[in-house]
Design a protein around this motif. Structure first.
Motif, PDB file in Angstrom:
ATOM      1  N   LEU A 276       0.827  -1.207   0.000  1.00 37.75           N
ATOM      2  CA  LEU A 276       0.000   0.000   0.000  1.00 37.75           C
ATOM      3  C   LEU A 276       0.863   1.259   0.000  1.00 37.75           C
ATOM      4  N   GLU A 277       1.958   1.236   0.759  1.00 38.45           N
ATOM      5  CA  GLU A 277       2.848   2.392   0.821  1.00 38.45           C
ATOM      6  C   GLU A 277       3.506   2.639  -0.537  1.00 38.45           C
ATOM      7  N   GLU A 279       2.517   1.656  -3.476  1.00 36.08           N
ATOM      8  CA  GLU A 279       1.490   2.071  -4.429  1.00 36.08           C
ATOM      9  C   GLU A 279       1.185   3.561  -4.278  1.00 36.08           C
ATOM     10  N   ALA A 280       1.086   4.030  -3.046  1.00 36.15           N
ATOM     11  CA  ALA A 280       0.809   5.453  -2.796  1.00 36.15           C
ATOM     12  C   ALA A 280       1.963   6.330  -3.289  1.00 36.15           C
ATOM     13  N   TRP A 281       3.199   5.885  -3.045  1.00 35.91           N
ATOM     14  CA  TRP A 281       4.364   6.677  -3.460  1.00 35.91           C
ATOM     15  C   TRP A 281       4.415   6.824  -4.982  1.00 35.91           C
ATOM     16  N   VAL A 282       4.368   5.698  -5.698  1.00 36.32           N
ATOM     17  CA  VAL A 282       4.594   5.749  -7.147  1.00 36.32           C
ATOM     18  C   VAL A 282       3.401   6.347  -7.892  1.00 36.32           C
ATOM     19  N   LYS A 283       2.190   6.051  -7.439  1.00 41.79           N
ATOM     20  CA  LYS A 283       1.020   6.613  -8.133  1.00 41.79           C
ATOM     21  C   LYS A 283       0.864   8.102  -7.822  1.00 41.79           C
ATOM     22  N   GLY A 284       1.299   8.495  -6.621  1.00 46.09           N
ATOM     23  CA  GLY A 284       1.274   9.916  -6.294  1.00 46.09           C
ATOM     24  C   GLY A 284       2.307  10.699  -7.086  1.00 46.09           C
ATOM     25  N   LYS A 285       3.453  10.100  -7.300  1.00 45.00           N
ATOM     26  CA  LYS A 285       4.548  10.754  -8.024  1.00 45.00           C
ATOM     27  C   LYS A 285       4.316  10.752  -9.531  1.00 45.00           C
ATOM     28  N   PHE A 286       3.714   9.669 -10.052  1.00 48.62           N
ATOM     29  CA  PHE A 286       3.552   9.526 -11.507  1.00 48.62           C
ATOM     30  C   PHE A 286       2.073   9.292 -11.863  1.00 48.62           C
ATOM     31  N   PRO A 287       1.239  10.291 -11.731  1.00 46.65           N
ATOM     32  CA  PRO A 287      -0.195  10.120 -12.019  1.00 46.65           C
ATOM     33  C   PRO A 287      -0.469   9.788 -13.485  1.00 46.65           C
ATOM     34  N   GLN A 288       0.509  10.105 -14.367  1.00 43.85           N
ATOM     35  CA  GLN A 288       0.317   9.811 -15.786  1.00 43.85           C
ATOM     36  C   GLN A 288       0.495   8.322 -16.094  1.00 43.85           C
ATOM     37  N   ALA A 289       1.103   7.588 -15.162  1.00 44.12           N
ATOM     38  CA  ALA A 289       1.392   6.161 -15.391  1.00 44.12           C
ATOM     39  C   ALA A 289       0.183   5.323 -14.974  1.00 44.12           C
ATOM     40  N   LYS A 290      -0.769   5.188 -15.881  1.00 45.49           N
ATOM     41  CA  LYS A 290      -2.029   4.499 -15.574  1.00 45.49           C
ATOM     42  C   LYS A 290      -1.854   2.987 -15.433  1.00 45.49           C
ATOM     43  N   SER A 291      -0.760   2.438 -15.979  1.00 48.70           N
ATOM     44  CA  SER A 291      -0.594   0.982 -16.002  1.00 48.70           C
ATOM     45  C   SER A 291       0.115   0.422 -14.770  1.00 48.70           C
ATOM     46  N   VAL A 294       0.864  -2.698  -8.211  1.00 56.43           N
ATOM     47  CA  VAL A 294       1.771  -3.170  -7.166  1.00 56.43           C
ATOM     48  C   VAL A 294       1.137  -4.376  -6.491  1.00 56.43           C
ATOM     49  N   SER A 295       1.928  -5.434  -6.300  1.00 59.19           N
ATOM     50  CA  SER A 295       1.424  -6.650  -5.665  1.00 59.19           C
ATOM     51  C   SER A 295       2.561  -7.297  -4.878  1.00 59.19           C
ATOM     52  N   VAL A 296       2.263  -8.400  -4.207  1.00 60.89           N
ATOM     53  CA  VAL A 296       3.286  -9.131  -3.461  1.00 60.89           C
ATOM     54  C   VAL A 296       3.271 -10.588  -3.907  1.00 60.89           C
ATOM     55  N   GLU A 297       4.452 -11.151  -4.091  1.00 58.56           N
ATOM     56  CA  GLU A 297       4.573 -12.559  -4.467  1.00 58.56           C
ATOM     57  C   GLU A 297       5.859 -13.117  -3.864  1.00 58.56           C
ATOM     58  N   GLU A 298       5.700 -14.185  -3.085  1.00 55.38           N
ATOM     59  CA  GLU A 298       6.848 -14.867  -2.458  1.00 55.38           C
ATOM     60  C   GLU A 298       7.756 -13.883  -1.728  1.00 55.38           C
ATOM     61  N   ASN A 299       7.131 -13.008  -0.931  1.00 58.48           N
ATOM     62  CA  ASN A 299       7.848 -12.052  -0.082  1.00 58.48           C
ATOM     63  C   ASN A 299       8.545 -10.929  -0.856  1.00 58.48           C
ATOM     64  N   TRP A 300       8.276 -10.845  -2.136  1.00 63.09           N
ATOM     65  CA  TRP A 300       8.789  -9.741  -2.948  1.00 63.09           C
ATOM     66  C   TRP A 300       7.640  -8.793  -3.272  1.00 63.09           C
ATOM     67  N   ILE A 301       7.913  -7.498  -3.210  1.00 67.71           N
ATOM     68  CA  ILE A 301       6.949  -6.513  -3.677  1.00 67.71           C
ATOM     69  C   ILE A 301       7.209  -6.298  -5.171  1.00 67.71           C
ATOM     70  N   GLN A 302       6.169  -6.484  -5.977  1.00 66.78           N
ATOM     71  CA  GLN A 302       6.317  -6.401  -7.424  1.00 66.78           C
ATOM     72  C   GLN A 302       5.608  -5.146  -7.952  1.00 66.78           C
ATOM     73  N   ILE A 303       6.348  -4.367  -8.735  1.00 66.85           N
ATOM     74  CA  ILE A 303       5.784  -3.162  -9.345  1.00 66.85           C
ATOM     75  C   ILE A 303       5.831  -3.351 -10.859  1.00 66.85           C
ATOM     76  N   LEU A 304       4.669  -3.499 -11.460  1.00 60.99           N
ATOM     77  CA  LEU A 304       4.571  -3.638 -12.912  1.00 60.99           C
ATOM     78  C   LEU A 304       4.424  -2.256 -13.527  1.00 60.99           C
ATOM     79  N   ILE A 305       5.334  -1.899 -14.440  1.00 60.72           N
ATOM     80  CA  ILE A 305       5.299  -0.562 -15.047  1.00 60.72           C
ATOM     81  C   ILE A 305       5.361  -0.672 -16.568  1.00 60.72           C
TER      82      ILE A 305
END
Length: 348
Positions: A276-277, A279-291, A294-305
């Protein structure tokens, strides 16, 4: 060369009673003729050539099972043309059944209390397999996966992986032209999945058997299928090879990060909070990046860009400005992520 399976404008409709609520409504439903039409398969057209291994994919309720049932002759299409090995399957059910095999990950065609070899012998009689072909296949299976070690073992005493292995061998026992496989690796561990995939790939290559694979495990698709067909809400939305599919998302990358050196020891709630943190950071910083997702898998935070919207290093720097990153790696978009985006409407 003629296609092994040919479908032209296949449709399948079901009539469903419009049910009322409550006891009074249930009584009224007994005499009701108020039906609605559900279109489970909508104008599906495809040709599958002999020896092809095709992944037939789609979300739950997309129409996959209905299409497979029409290919096997269990259901008759409402309209359209369907041929399997030159025959109309629902008009020649017995003959069609002699030339197809089926594997269901959750259901076995083997007799529960009997040793595997006895199930094979029963299938030999059902499919009228010659003594020579039966003997040759047993020897071939033994050379392939050491199957003779399982022949005398009752099915009820087998592990799920052993039973799945024997179910696959049973499906190929009568040398069918087509084998339909539904979630063949469901519930298996990583090692057994690899063994099953290797077995299926070898049987397809050496026997030239046409295989239709339905699965939600993208590892199966990556390992076995060069071509995939995707169906959603009854309509076919994709029919091409996997590499072509990935080209739709060539600019997509997955950044995997960990904020803690021992992230495997973190509670799930902590990881969810980190997601959640971020997601808030990157979406707040880059509102133009609609795609961005952010998710979690096997203890890794994954950011698809999508790098056409925002550069990878800008996202990394944004996260680093808010919290130090302990570990990080970069991945190309996976087949699973591509399929998920298509289900969500990522490809028109």
């Amino acid at each position: 060369m003629k296609p092994m399976i040919k479908m032209v404008d296949i449709n399948k409709e079901f009539k469903i009673l419009k049910r009322r609520e409550g006891i009074k409504g249930s009584i009224q439903d007994l005499f009701s003729r108020d039906y609605q039409t559900l279109k489970a398969v909508n104008d599906v057209t495809a040709e599958i050539m002999p020896g092809e291994m095709v992944g037939y994919l789609g979300p739950n309720g997309a129409g996959k099972s209905t299409t497979i049932k029409m290919m096997t002759g269990v259901l008759e299409p409402t309209s359209g043309e369907i041929l399997v090995n030159g025959r109309i399957p629902y008009e020649n059910r017995t003959r069609n059944a002699q030339d197809i095999g089926v594997v269901f990950g959750q259901r076995s065609q083997l007799w529960w209390a009997l040793p595997v070899i006895e199930s094979f012998r029963i299938l030999k009689e059902i499919y009228r397999i010659s003594d020579k072909d039966f003997k040759d296949n047993l020897e071939y299976y033994d050379a392939l996966v050491g199957a003779s070690e399982l022949y005398q073992k009752p099915v009820r005493q087998m592990s799920l992986g052993q039973r799945t292995l024997c179910d696959i061998l049973a499906a190929f026992l009568h040398n069918p032209g087509v084998v339909f496989m539904d979630e063949p690796t469901i519930g298996l561990d990583v090692s057994m999945k690899s063994k099953i995939r290797e077995l299926v790939g070898t049987l397809n290559k050496e026997r030239g058997t046409t295989i239709i694979l339905t699965t939600h495990d993208m590892g199966d698709v990556d390992a076995l299928c060069k071509r995939i067909i995707i169906i959603d809400k009854g309509k076919m939305i994709y029919d091409n090879d996997i590499e072509h599919l990935r080209s739709f998302f060539g600019a997509y990358r997955t950044i995997r990060i960990q904020f803690d050196r021992h992230a495997e020891n973190l509670e799930k709630d902590v990881l969810k909070q980190q997601v959640l943190e971020v997601e808030a950071w990157v979406k707040g910083k880059f509102p133009q990046a609609k795609s961005i997702s952010v998710s979690v898998e096997e203890n890794w935070i994954q950011i698809l860009i999508n790098e056409e919207e925002v550069h990878m290093m800008e996202v990394v720097n944004c996260i680093q400005d808010n919290r130090p990153i302990a570990d990080m790696n970069l991945q190309e978009i996976s087949t699973e992520s591509v399929i998920r985006k298509i289900y969500e409407g990522g490809v028109v």
